[in-house]
Design an enzyme around this catalytic site. Structure first.
Site, mmCIF file in Angstrom:
data_model
loop_
_atom_site.group_PDB
_atom_site.id
_atom_site.type_symbol
_atom_site.label_atom_id
_atom_site.label_comp_id
_atom_site.label_asym_id
_atom_site.label_seq_id
_atom_site.Cartn_x
_atom_site.Cartn_y
_atom_site.Cartn_z
ATOM 1 N N HIS A 67 0.832 -1.205 0.000
ATOM 2 C CA HIS A 67 0.000 0.000 0.000
ATOM 3 C C HIS A 67 0.869 1.260 0.000
ATOM 4 O O HIS A 67 0.561 2.241 -0.680
ATOM 5 C CB HIS A 67 -0.928 0.005 1.220
ATOM 6 C CG HIS A 67 -2.115 -0.895 1.080
ATOM 7 N ND1 HIS A 67 -2.005 -2.268 1.072
ATOM 8 C CD2 HIS A 67 -3.443 -0.615 0.928
ATOM 9 C CE1 HIS A 67 -3.220 -2.797 0.937
ATOM 10 N NE2 HIS A 67 -4.106 -1.817 0.836
ATOM 11 N N HIS A 103 1.054 -3.140 9.266
ATOM 12 C CA HIS A 103 2.452 -3.361 8.904
ATOM 13 C C HIS A 103 3.349 -2.829 10.004
ATOM 14 O O HIS A 103 2.979 -1.898 10.737
ATOM 15 C CB HIS A 103 2.801 -2.652 7.587
ATOM 16 C CG HIS A 103 2.394 -3.399 6.365
ATOM 17 N ND1 HIS A 103 3.113 -4.463 5.873
ATOM 18 C CD2 HIS A 103 1.343 -3.242 5.531
ATOM 19 C CE1 HIS A 103 2.525 -4.920 4.771
ATOM 20 N NE2 HIS A 103 1.443 -4.196 4.556
ATOM 21 N N ASP A 156 8.430 -1.848 7.555
ATOM 22 C CA ASP A 156 7.790 -2.153 6.266
ATOM 23 C C ASP A 156 7.487 -0.870 5.503
ATOM 24 O O ASP A 156 7.717 -0.763 4.292
ATOM 25 C CB ASP A 156 6.481 -2.912 6.477
ATOM 26 C CG ASP A 156 6.679 -4.242 7.164
ATOM 27 O OD1 ASP A 156 7.846 -4.639 7.333
ATOM 28 O OD2 ASP A 156 5.686 -4.871 7.526
#
Length: 410
Positions: A292, A335, A339
């Site tokens: 994302h 996350h 990340d």
């Protein structure tokens, strides 16, 4: 040529006569009569003047041939008047110095006449490999096939690592300075995806009007495919523990796709849902870096790169959406912080490196062999793109007619 006097003393009528004698009858009235180009003005014309308003010649061949004819005239008759010759009585030395000035002047003039050429415009280099005849549209289609192939492989790997996610009873979430101090916001991840949808709508609008949309789409597909391929490899190699207990990825609930065909079907579901939770896609185990974050960062960078610099309000809004999207990922505890940091760094650096290489002509011409070896995909996609892509816009459809006419008159 019947014109015998110095070019600097040519009148507009003489320029019109010269144009007709050199086969440019269609443009003689435009330059000589309408825009009153005399000899002095003719000697400072370049290809940009021919392409852009108010002249705006439409036929590429005429632009190239006329610019070459003017360049030849400039080399023969232009002289730098502000430079002093070296103090020497030897006429040979003076002539040699003048010849050097002419060669430098011709080289600079050639650089000024170089203009960005869109994909379907080939340069004069001969075809030296079997892919030379592939059009720009064909290369863009190949880039899209490359990107969607990577997305499918990534989707399949996401299904695979979902079955390998460590049991949360034995492997609790790793310590994280952000997740340990930011409370869980259940709706935050959906808000992250809303920011991605807003950025997608903005970029789609930019691509609709951008004159060189084929190149921009190809670059987007190339970069997305490359970053997600790296993500695919990293999450396959190492499986990290789930960052939050709310994800419920441990125990029997995680072992859902034991059959190979079930994995393939699930991979297609993830692909068709674009990996978004608002489309009902939920996965666990892809924690090496955030997909994302990659998506919203690349969307932000493409919008800011391919819109004019004076649209700073739009650029600021895109950056704010980018930062809020990253915050929402962390607030949803989807996350680890690392990340997000790695995803932002990789996607932003790869975007900047790619465009730096694409805007450097020497890497594709003078050092093309090395570029072809070390960056084969980049070399293939950018082979025929000459220089920085200008932010030019047009109405792309044949209707309504008044918008088409308006776009052509810019």
């Amino acid at each position: 040529m019947r014109l015998g006097k110095d070019v600097h003393k040519w009148t507009c009528k003489d320029v019109g006569l010269w144009l007709k004698e050199n086969g440019f009858d269609d443009h003689a009235d435009l330059l000589a009569k309408q825009h009153k180009i005399d000899g002095g003005a003719l000697l400072v014309l370049n290809e940009d003047d021919l392409r852009n308003p108010p002249l705006e010649l439409k036929v590429l061949g005429d632009i190239k041939r006329l610019s070459l004819a003017i360049a030849s005239l400039q080399r023969k008759h232009s002289r730098p008047t502000h430079l002093a010759l070296p103090n020497a009585t030897n006429g040979h030395v003076k002539r040699k110095f003048v010849d050097q000035i002419d060669s430098v002047d011709g080289f600079v003039g050639e650089l000024r006449r170089r203009d960005f050429s869109d994909s379907d415009i080939d340069d004069d280099r001969p075809d030296v490999h079997p892919f030379s005849n592939i059009s720009e549209t064909g290369r863009t289609l190949i880039s899209l096939v490359y990107a969607f192939s990577v997305f499918f492989v990534t989707s399949f790997v996401m299904v695979f690592v979902h079955d390998r996610v460590p049991d949360m009873k034995k492997y609790p979430p790793l310590p994280d300075i952000v997740l340990d101090n930011v409370p869980l916001i259940p709706w935050a991840f959906q808000m992250c995806e809303v920011t991605a949808l807003i950025l997608t709508a903005v970029l789609t609008t930019v691509l609709f009007f951008h004159k060189h949309r084929v190149i921009v789409i190809r670059r987007m597909a190339s970069l997305c495919g490359t970053v997600f391929l790296l993500r695919c490899v990293t999450m396959f190699v190492t499986s990290l523990s789930v960052p939050g207990i709310h994800l419920e990825c441990s125990g029997g609930t995680s072992k859902l796709y034991g059959d190979t065909w079930a994995k393939i079907r699930r991979a297609f579901e993830i692909l068709l849902g674009f990996g978004m939770s608002v489309n009902g896609v939920r996965t666990c185990g892809d924690y090496m870096f955030s997909g994302h974050t990659v998506t919203i960062t690349l969307l932000n960078f493409f919008v800011t790169e391919y819109t004019p610099y004076y649209m700073y309000y739009l650029h600021t809004c895109c950056w704010v959406l980018n930062m809020f999207g990253i915050f929402f990922i962390l607030a949803a505890h989807e996350h680890y912080s690392i990340d997000v940091v790695i995803a932002f760094y990789i996607s932003s650096r790869l975007f900047l490196y790619y465009h730096t290489l694409a805007n450097t002509r020497a890497l594709k011409q003078i050092d093309s062999k090395r570029t072809r070896i070390w960056f084969p995909l980049f070399w293939f996609f950018e082979e025929k793109v000459s220089g920085k892509v200008p932010n030019e816009y047009e109405w792309p459809l044949r209707w309504p007619r008044f918008l088409c006419k308006k776009s052509k008159s810019r």
